[in-house]
Design a protein around this motif. Structure first.
Motif, PDB file in Angstrom:
ATOM      1  N   GLY A 145       0.818  -1.214   0.000  1.00 40.68           N
ATOM      2  CA  GLY A 145       0.000   0.000   0.000  1.00 40.68           C
ATOM      3  C   GLY A 145       0.849   1.261   0.000  1.00 40.68           C
ATOM      4  N   LEU A 199       2.469   1.769  -3.456  1.00 38.34           N
ATOM      5  CA  LEU A 199       1.495   2.291  -4.418  1.00 38.34           C
ATOM      6  C   LEU A 199       1.319   3.795  -4.257  1.00 38.34           C
ATOM      7  N   SER A 208      -4.865   2.494  -3.690  1.00 37.69           N
ATOM      8  CA  SER A 208      -4.261   1.566  -2.733  1.00 37.69           C
ATOM      9  C   SER A 208      -5.331   0.766  -1.998  1.00 37.69           C
ATOM     10  N   ALA A 228      -4.761  -1.567   4.536  1.00 42.45           N
ATOM     11  CA  ALA A 228      -4.866  -0.524   3.517  1.00 42.45           C
ATOM     12  C   ALA A 228      -5.063   0.837   4.156  1.00 42.45           C
TER      13      ALA A 228
END
Length: 491
Positions: A157, A160, A177, A324
């Motif tokens: 995450g 990203l 993400s 996340a």
């Protein structure tokens, strides 16, 4: 003024519209676990915190004074009202939220927002850094006693969000993400902590109503201390957040309107059964700094999307992995922390007092988990250091006329309680000639303490049969001296 100019940007610019809508969606996703967690802190059902986040965001978007700032249920407010809920129940908590809103409206009308100008920059920097530390600390608990796969998901995450903006900024990296990690965990059947593990999401909109309490003086006496504390903490955190957003966006906000708006939002929230709240700095940073939102639309949609996600897409939202959302909040921490303030080059140039104030603010906030405590202690410390520093600049020099019949004392600097009290020891009462002149043309008299000290000096000379002439006062100093001299009981 033309009608076109009165339209907000998001009505006329598709790019702004897209940014605001996506920012509101990201913030709404981040609000859900936070609101549930704060509900647990306050000891209420998760729906109470989610309802508060919905009504706070939607209301403040309309009546607030800072565009793009997010208000919702917060940990600071939860900590204040938790004892009231524990000892007296939810009805008293809701009543306290409404009363706190009324107090905030009154404070806003009285101009309490103007006190923000007395908060030094070192306190503001400490406040921001402490906030980043607190946000990070709250995320650490989500990484304890979890399956090992949570850590690769967290790293993925973060990667990203770091690298995606270099490729495209069409869609906010935090949203991508969250979607990617959710899709991976669901498709692969990976068992990790999810939003649904935090608590059950509401299945309907909140309905208005009165708090279930007896409307008696006893109830008022019970809730008043908690309401006042909530009003102070909420306003301080909201105004500090507004000032932070002002700096990030290079725009000004209406702090008085924001103070009144926070009160109105809490009143509305109370009547809809929410736990109250204030500005959320973490979610505001997601909205403003990470997602690039700049209008009220993102704030309104954050609240609206929150309820839509809970009611319509509850099962999907429940599957979002906490990893996340933790990754998003960790990025917020790094974006929020003022790294320049702790750079070696900066620390070498900064006065020791400024560094001390910043450190004290951070320590107080981290230890107490209360941003308001850190701001108050930091501001008081800064004022003490400033008073001590200014007091040192007050000086007295004496010149005796050649004929030996007059001595002129020249006083320079700011005269106030910290510097004036030392003046009495700077005069040679016994050995000075019969005529004494105190020249204040290079000084400024700030308070009654300084006038009282000048009266004491005159009295000491008068007791020895000597005359004193005070001259050179500027207009404000002369007005203060004329008004108070001889009226302060100095003998």
């Amino acid at each position: 003024m033309s009608v076109a100019r009165l339209r907000p940007d998001w009505l006329t610019d598709p790019q702004v519209w897209r940014t605001e809508v996506l920012a509101g969606l990201v913030v709404a996703l981040a609000l859900i676990p936070e609101a549930i967690s704060f509900s647990i802190i306050a000891g209420v059902d998760p729906a109470i915190g989610l309802f508060a986040s919905f009504t706070m965001a939607v209301t403040i978007a309309i009546v607030g004074g800072r565009r793009a700032m997010i208000s919702a249920a917060t940990g600071a407010v939860a900590l204040v009202i938790a004892p009231l809920n524990r000892e007296h129940g939810l009805g008293h908590l809701i009543a306290a939220v409404i009363l706190a809103g009324v107090i905030q409206v009154v404070m806003g009308v009285l101009g309490v927002a103007k006190l923000m100008r007395f908060i030094p920059r070192s306190v503001m920097v400490g406040f921001v850094n402490a906030l980043a530390v607190l946000i990070f600390m709250t995320q650490v608990s989500e990484l304890r006693n979890v399956p090992w796969v949570v850590y690769p998901l967290l790293v993925a995450g973060l990667l990203l969000m770091v690298f995606l903006p270099r490729v495209t900024s069409v869609v906010p990296a935090p949203l991508v993400s969250i979607v990617v990690l959710t899709a991976v965990t669901v498709a692969a059947g990976i068992a990790v902590p999810t939003v649904g593990d935090k608590g059950e999401l509401p299945s309907s909109l909140p309905t208005p109503g009165l708090p279930d309490v007896p409307f008696t003086p006893d109830t008022l006496m019970t809730i008043a201390p908690y309401a006042f504390a909530m009003a102070l903490v909420g306003l301080m955190e909201s105004l500090m957040t507004a000032r932070l957003v002002d700096d990030i966006t290079d725009t000004r906000s209406d702090k008085t309107r924001e103070s009144i708006g926070q009160g109105i939002a809490n009143i509305v929230t109370g009547f809809f059964g929410g736990m109250g709240g204030c500005a959320m700095i973490g979610q505001t940073m997601i909205n403003v700094k990470v997602s690039g939102a700049r209008t009220r639309l993102s704030t309104f949609l954050a609240g609206a999307f929150l309820m839509v996600l809970c009611i319509v897409f509850g099962p999907v939202v429940s599957d979002i992995p906490m990893a996340a959302l933790v990754a998003v909040m960790v990025m917020v921490c790094f974006a929020t922390f003022d790294w320049h303030s702790v750079a070696p080059a900066t620390l070498r140039r900064m006065p020791v007092g400024e560094i001390a104030v910043m450190v004290i603010t951070v320590v107080c906030v981290v230890v107490t988990h209360n941003l308001a405590v850190g701001v108050v202690v930091g501001s008081v410390t800064a004022m003490m250091i400033f008073a001590r520093r200014v007091a040192r600049h007050a000086a007295v020099t004496a010149v005796t006329d050649p004929d030996g019949r007059t001595v002129v004392y020249r006083v320079t600097g700011a005269l106030f309680f910290a510097s004036a009290n030392e003046l009495t020891g700077r005069f040679a009462y016994a050995t000075d000639p019969d005529r004494v002149v105190i020249d204040l043309s290079a000084a400024h008299v700030w308070d009654a303490s300084s006038v009282a000290v000048l009266d004491v000096i005159e009295t000491k000379y008068a007791q020895r049969g000597k005359t004193v002439e005070i001259r050179g006062l500027n207009d404000p100093s002369a007005a203060l001296h004329d008004r108070l001299s001889g009226e302060l009981g100095v003998g």
